[in-house]
Enzyme design. Structure first.
Site, short mmCIF file in Angstrom:
data_model
loop_
_atom_site.label_atom_id
_atom_site.label_comp_id
_atom_site.label_asym_id
_atom_site.label_seq_id
_atom_site.Cartn_x
_atom_site.Cartn_y
_atom_site.Cartn_z
N HIS A 96 0.84 -1.20 0.00
CA HIS A 96 0.00 0.00 0.00
C HIS A 96 0.88 1.25 0.00
CE1 HIS A 96 -2.91 3.02 1.31
NE2 HIS A 96 -3.84 2.19 0.87
N GLU A 167 -3.34 2.43 -7.19
CA GLU A 167 -3.63 3.62 -6.39
C GLU A 167 -3.06 4.86 -7.07
OE1 GLU A 167 -3.06 3.26 -1.89
OE2 GLU A 167 -1.42 2.08 -2.72
#
Length: 251
Positions: A96, A167
């Site tokens: 992430h 992302e």
């Protein structure tokens, strides 16, 4: 055929009691109105053993937000992939943007985490994406290609167990927004890289989730793109009405 997936990332939110309550509320909502996609909630470590038994595994999968890059031993504060799996969790978010930025996770560290997750039968949700400076320099393609090195060392069989999440870090909390067209463009590029590495069949079967600011109001437009197979949802995953609104975009 690849799956449509909506995965919630709770991040560092909700104490244990609040997390249990949220999981129960979501479970009840989806039991009453079955989703047309796979639904996953990725919770803080302390929630896993409590949340996993209270959700219907046929409707909601549970995952962690991270795991260690070591098997076991004197690594104070770390939680191994084996420990995550022992709670009944099935998924783990790896790579992430917040982990990369704040905890300096490298391609090599993430490669180890992915291998350990797979060795413990966890399904990695592997995140890639560029920051604002990289997007403004039009370097997004080379950035995501470099980040994919952590998973492109895998065999085709192991890579087929990976879920990818793109992302647009530059569009999260910056006031800038990624359009549905921008999402489709980079997702298609990512799928082309997979096809080049592993062949068209593997690429066609890989789910690529969108991890930008996805809300009930824009989910349908985003998910309508041929290469956007769902979302990795942050803030909106903390309220059942918002999370279910995104899940319902597949109806």
């Amino acid at each position: 055929m690849r799956k449509n997936i909506v995965a919630g990332n709770w991040k560092m939110n909700k104490n244990l009691q609040e997390g249990i309550a949220l999981a129960k509320e979501l479970n009840e909502a989806l039991a009453a109105d079955k989703p047309n996609c796979d639904v996953v909630i990725c919770t803080p470590f302390i929630h896993l053993a409590s949340v996993t038994p209270i959700v219907d595994k046929a409707v909601i999968g549970v995952g962690a937000e991270n795991c260690a890059d070591k098997v076991s031993g004197a690594y104070t504060g770390e939680v191994s992939a084996e420990m995550v799996a022992s709670t009944g969790a099935e998924y783990v978010i790896l790579g992430h943007s917040e982990r990369r930025a704040y905890y300096h996770e490298t391609v090599e560290i993430l490669e180890e985490k992915v291998k350990l997750a797979l060795a413990n039968n966890l399904k990695p949700i592997f995140c890639i994406g560029e920051v604002l400076e990289e997007r403004e320099a039009n370097k997004q393609n080379e950035v995501v290609a470099a980040q994919l090195a952590s998973v492109f060392s895998l065999s085709a069989e192991d890579f087929s167990k990976i879920i990818l999440a793109y992302e647009p870090v530059w569009a999260i909390g910056t006031g800038k927004t990624a359009t549905a067209e921008q999402a489709q463009e980079i997702h298609a590029f990512i799928r082309s890289l997979i096809a080049d590495k592993y062949g068209k069949e593997v690429a066609d079967n890989t789910s690529i989730l969108y991890g930008g600011s996805c809300k009930p109001s824009n989910a349908k437009e985003l998910f309508a793109n041929p290469d956007v197979d769902g979302g990795l949802i942050g803030g909106a995953a903390l309220k059942v009405v918002d999370f279910k609104g995104i899940i319902d975009a597949f109806k």
